[in-house]
Structure formats: C-alpha cells, structure tokens
Design an enzyme around this catalytic site. Structure first.
Site, PDB file in Angstrom:
ATOM      1  CE1 TYR A 116      -6.291  10.496 -12.160  1.00 31.12           C
ATOM      2  CE2 TYR A 116      -7.106  11.884 -13.786  1.00 31.12           C
ATOM      3  CZ  TYR A 116      -6.372  10.807 -13.547  1.00 31.12           C
ATOM      4  OH  TYR A 116      -5.548  10.078 -14.567  1.00 31.12           O
ATOM      5  CG  ASP A 127      -1.788   1.166   1.352  1.00 31.66           C
ATOM      6  OD1 ASP A 127      -1.642   2.051   0.560  1.00 31.66           O
ATOM      7  OD2 ASP A 127      -2.745   0.995   1.964  1.00 31.66           O
ATOM      8  CE  LYS A 140      -2.838  10.862 -12.118  1.00 36.55           C
ATOM      9  NZ  LYS A 140      -1.778   9.822 -11.881  1.00 36.55           N
ATOM     10  CG  ASN A 194       0.808   2.735 -13.063  1.00 41.85           C
ATOM     11  OD1 ASN A 194       0.266   3.531 -14.043  1.00 41.85           O
ATOM     12  ND2 ASN A 194       0.149   1.561 -12.552  1.00 41.85           N
TER      13      ASN A 194
END
Length: 261
Positions: free
Chosen positions: A164, A69, A168, A96
């Site tokens: 999100y 994790d 990013k 990733n």
C-alpha cells in the site's frame, strides 16, 4: 465482468460540469460523488459493485452508473466513452479506487498480493488518468482537472503496509507527472492525502480498536467524518482553471502523524 453499453448506462443530460469518480460505491468515493451531485455536477459513478453504485446514485438523474474494473483497460475505455457519449466532456476525475492490500512486511508479502495491490492502486489510477487526459485534450473547450486520492502513507507509512505504501508514494509521482505534462492543454492534477477519515478502511487497520504503531504498541487513534474529507475534494474540484492545487493533507485532529505522535 459484463460490459454495459454506453447507451444503456443510466443518466440524463443536464447543465453543469461533468465528473468521474472511481470507487464510488463506498467510503470517500461515495461521499465525494454525493457532494458533487449536490453541488450541481453530472457525475459518473464507477466501481466493481453495481448495487452499491446504485445506492450512491440514489436515483439522482445526474448520476451515471457504470460498473467498471479499473485494472482492465477495456473497462476504463468503456467508462470514459459512456461519459462522453452522454455528456460530451470530462471536467473532473477523482481517481479514488484503491485497496489496502495485505498486512505484511517486505519479506512476507506474496508476489500475487503485491501485484494485485499495484494493479488497483497504481496501474488502475494510471489507466483512468490516461483516459481522462485523452478526453480533456480532445474536447472543446480543452482542459480539466484530475484529483488523485493519495494517503498519509504517501508521506509516512504504517508498519506492515509495504504494498500500500509503495503505491501511494508512486501516486505522488503520477500526480506531478500529469500536472507537468498537462500544462499545455489546460489540464491540472493535484493530490489529496487523507488520514483517518471514518470509513471501512479504518476498520481494516484497527484504528478504532487500536492501530499498530511503529514501536509495536497499539493505539486508539482519532478519526473525522468522511463528509469533511469530501468537502476538501469538492474545494479542489471547484478551483478556477487559473489555479492548480498540487497537494492537500487533511487528517483527524490529533492523529499521530506530525512529529513523534
């Protein structure tokens, strides 16, 4: 999550470079791991779901399965300790692992959902990068390459993706900072921003059935094979140490990203 002692993690000594892939149990991570293995890399497969990591490994003796994790610092340290104990070094990290987070505007998102998204997409990436940099600094020969999986959202968001999108955009800052701070140690860092490769994430946002557009309409968008995205990551990994690939953008042809759609 129970710890897996480094000595019990599956893998074998073999020639070749060593890579760590997070989120290797599905999607882009799985395909990148498989292409790295096919290219002769020894690859540590990290992710929360051990059974899916085993499916990615497919009994390849150069695959090291490490349930992990990435939001837990002790798990991340155990991952990189396992790699170094088995193979002695870390040449490549493909950072990733990530989640799409809630579909909500900034006025609707809960603090819990916000924190959960940041924990995986940003803090987890930072923890893995930090462990990789420590390994790359201390090994002989020194150096290595980190590839961060950003997103088209690092350039232009979709509606109702505030958590999100923020993570990013932040990955871009993380990438540039690692590249700058790693220069004196032979460490390079680049970012790949992928748009509409055919993975489970595309089902989450409804690309195949009609993704929400900025004007409120829905539009079926093109996708492209995940194997093509993985080949771009492999190209970045295989660049010589004398070259640094700072940024790669790869999208499905015709994706409504450039211009006005």
């Amino acid at each position: 999550m129970p710890s897996t002692p480094a000595g019990n993690v599956r893998g074998a000594n073999s020639p070749g470079r060593t890579a760590v892939v997070t989120g290797a149990g599905s999607g882009i991570g799985r395909e990148v791991a498989r292409q790295l293995l096919a290219d002769g890399y020894r690859v540590a497969l990290a992710g929360r779901r051990e059974a899916q990591l085993e499916e990615t490994a497919a009994r390849n003796p150069d695959a090291l399965v490490v349930p992990c994790d990435i939001t837990r610092p002790t798990d991340v340290e155990r991952l990189f300790q396992a790699v170094r104990e088995r193979w002695g070094r870390v040449d490549v990290l493909f950072n990733n692992a990530g989640v799409f987070g809630p579909a909500a505007g900034v006025d609707e998102i809960s603090l819990e959902d916000w924190n959960d998204t940041l924990a995986v997409n940003l803090t987890g990436a930072m923890l893995c990068a930090a462990a990789a940099v420590r390994a790359m600094k201390s090994q002989e020969p020194q150096g290595g390459r980190i590839i961060n999986n950003g997103s088209i959202a690092a350039h232009s968001p979709r509606p109702r993706t505030v958590a999100y999108t923020v993570t990013k955009h932040a990955i871009t800052g993380l990438t540039k900072s690692i590249e700058l701070d790693g220069r004196g140690f032979g460490i390079t860092c680049g970012q790949i921003d992928i748009g509409n490769t055919a993975t489970e994430l595309m089902d989450t946002i409804g690309v195949g059935a009609g993704a929400l557009q900025a004007d409120g309409s829905r539009r079926v968008e093109p996708t492209f094979p995940v194997s093509d995205a993985a080949r771009a990551v492999l190209m970045m990994a295989n660049m010589p140490a004398t070259a640094s690939v700072g940024s790669v953008v790869i999208t499905a042809a015709g994706m409504p990203f450039i211009g006005r759609g």
